[in-house]
Design an enzyme around this catalytic site. Structure first.
Site: not given
Length: 540
Positions: A450, A454, A470
């Site tokens: 994640w 990002y 997410d």
């Protein structure tokens, strides 16, 4: 017509793969602003080059030559059209999205690396020799790194000449020129004007209207722009003291995003206005004001603000693709022009991404604010709510563990990340190899998919990143009647390539517009607002 201009035809392999000269000419004939910045039209009979949407009489096809960059047109002996100002168009979306050598080089040149470190420094950052770099850029863009940087300096010089009362000598060095003579020669060649003549084209009253020490400029964009989405996104994550959103500060109904900037030669304060209630989404520019402690940072500051607001994107391509999708199509038609925001400082973003693991956006913002208060650099002259520069990675790498109010695993992840950024073993600058950066990030303890995804989206401007775990993505999918589990989400997202980063933002918007349906318990707290919180379960 000069012999040099006749002997230097456009040589651009990449552009020929996308559109041919007949398509380009049709764009010029229809004055299609969607192509502004993607190519430039040089007219042999007048010796000028223009943007495709130039309002002048359309030249005959036989007199047109097309160039992929302004630098290539200038190198062939053409000067900029004074009517359409082709040097002020948005950049080509290719340079943001491409992960190859040319795309990486263009991002670094835009950030001012050639002006600060020379061609050798640029080549070293990219891992190529100067000769290889020159050959590759010339083959694809018709100009090498020096010519590309020179075109950028000329644009900066014009901006300073026409928006400030600074002495010409100061402008020459602030724009990145090595000497006043080089500055004078370049301005004459590019604009067919002396610096004083170029300045005279703008009324003195207009230049005097700006506040002392403040630069006022327009950040151009193409197509539709949903500035409300951008301001909402940034306001939700704004760290007090470092950034803020002001309501109606410049005019009623207009929101202004303000933040401090850490720059190569000093620091600055930037203000960018969103569109007003009566402004069309395709107006073509956002108003911006900059205060810089060193004017040599102007090019870098503008480049980073453009990345923050994703102003070089091609919304026609993105919305055209996602708008045809049965899941996202209605969202696209209801709100065209949603962008994928970047960031002005990849190191700051990396720190804040780790802070945001497994917690809500507001909680991550609170943690970032505490670090900024404890370790940030105070401004000598605060401006409104802005009074701090976000702390550097080097400072945070040595932070007192007592100031890092988070689980031990995340504390180790944060300190390890900051140490790697500080010693240079991890790079997240505009020209980094995305695959290499991804591998290096994943090798750090406590950094999982994640966080990496990002950072790819925002720090590295990758257009095709999806975050299946997410919380905001799950909410958005369920809001649209789709399965929200990560495996099903990843499978559904295959249809949204190559614009999955933009699809993520669409889903975050969908999650925030109405309460999401109940979902299965997740490893991290969730809210109904777009969240940077992920399911970084490998960091638990």
């Amino acid at each position: 017509m000069s012999e040099s201009r006749q002997s230097r035809p456009c040589r651009c392999r990449r552009l020929d793969y996308v559109i041919d000269d007949e398509t380009r000419y049709r764009a010029v004939d229809s004055r299609d602003s969607r192509f502004d910045g993607m190519f430039f039209t040089a007219v042999r009979t007048t010796g000028i080059y223009c943007r495709p949407s130039c309002p002048a009489v359309t030249p005959k096809r036989v007199n047109c030559t097309f160039y992929p960059t302004a630098a290539a047109a200038q190198g062939a002996g053409y000067r900029a059209c004074r009517r359409c100002r082709p040097d002020s168009v948005p950049g080509s979306p290719e340079w943001n999205h491409r992960a190859d050598l040319v795309g990486r080089a263009m991002r670094l040149i835009g950030d001012g690396v050639v002006d600060r470190e020379g061609v050798a420094g640029l080549a070293d950052r990219l891992g190529y020799s100067s000769r290889q770099l020159q050959r590759q850029l010339t083959a694809e863009l018709g100009a090498g790194p020096i010519a590309l940087a020179r075109a950028q300096r000329a644009q900066t010089a014009r901006l300073l000449l026409q928006t400030t009362e600074l002495p010409v000598t100061d402008i020459a060095f602030a724009a990145g020129f090595a000497s006043v003579r080089q500055f004078n020669d370049t301005v004459r060649q590019v604009y067919d004007r002396t610096p004083s003549g170029l300045r005279a084209e703008t009324a003195a009253g207009r230049r005097a209207a700006a506040q002392p020490g403040q630069l006022s400029l327009r950040l151009a964009y193409r197509g539709a722009l949903d500035s409300d989405h951008l301001i909402d996104f940034l306001a939700l994550r704004a760290v007090p003291g470092v950034e803020e959103v002001v309501e109606g500060g410049r005019s009623p109904g207009v929101r202004t995003y303000r933040r401090t900037l850490s720059l190569p030669y000093g620091h600055g304060i930037a203000e960018v206005d969103g569109l007003g209630p009566t402004d069309p989404a395709d107006r073509g520019w956002l108003d911006c004001r900059l205060r810089l402690t060193d004017l040599r940072d102007l090019t870098t500051a503008v480049h980073r603000l453009r990345a923050l607001f994703d102003l070089d994107a091609d919304p026609a391509a993105v919305d055209g693709s996602l708008g045809a999708d049965p899941v996202l199509g209605a969202l696209v038609r209801a709100r065209p022009g949603i962008r994928s925001p970047g960031h002005v400082d990849p190191h700051e973003l990396a720190v804040r991404a780790v802070l945001g693991q497994q917690i809500t956006v507001s909680a991550a913002r609170t943690l970032a604010a505490r670090l900024a208060e404890r370790y940030g650099v105070p401004l000598l002259e605060p401006s409104g709510g802005l009074r701090l520069l976000f702390p550097s990675a080097a400072v945070l790498a040595e932070a007192d563990p007592a100031d890092l109010a988070m689980p031990e695993a995340r504390r180790r992840a944060l300190r390890g990340l900051c140490a790697a950024l500080a010693d240079g073993s991890l790079r997240l600058d505009a020209g980094v190899d995305r695959e290499k950066a991804t591998a290096e990030l994943l090798a750090l303890p406590g950094i999982g998919p994640w966080t990496v995804g990002y950072l790819q989206m925002r720090a590295l401007a990758a257009p095709d990143v999806f975050l299946p775990g997410d919380a905001g993505v799950r909410h958005g999918l369920i809001r649209l009647g789709q399965p929200g589990d990560p495996k099903a989400a990843a499978a559904a997202a295959l249809a949204w390539a190559p614009w999955r980063s933009y699809a993520v933002h669409r889903l975050w918007v969908a999650a925030s517009t109405a309460p999401a349906a109940p979902i299965a318990p997740a490893a991290s707290p969730v809210t109904s607002v777009p969240s940077v919180s992920g399911s970084e379960s490998d960091n638990a």
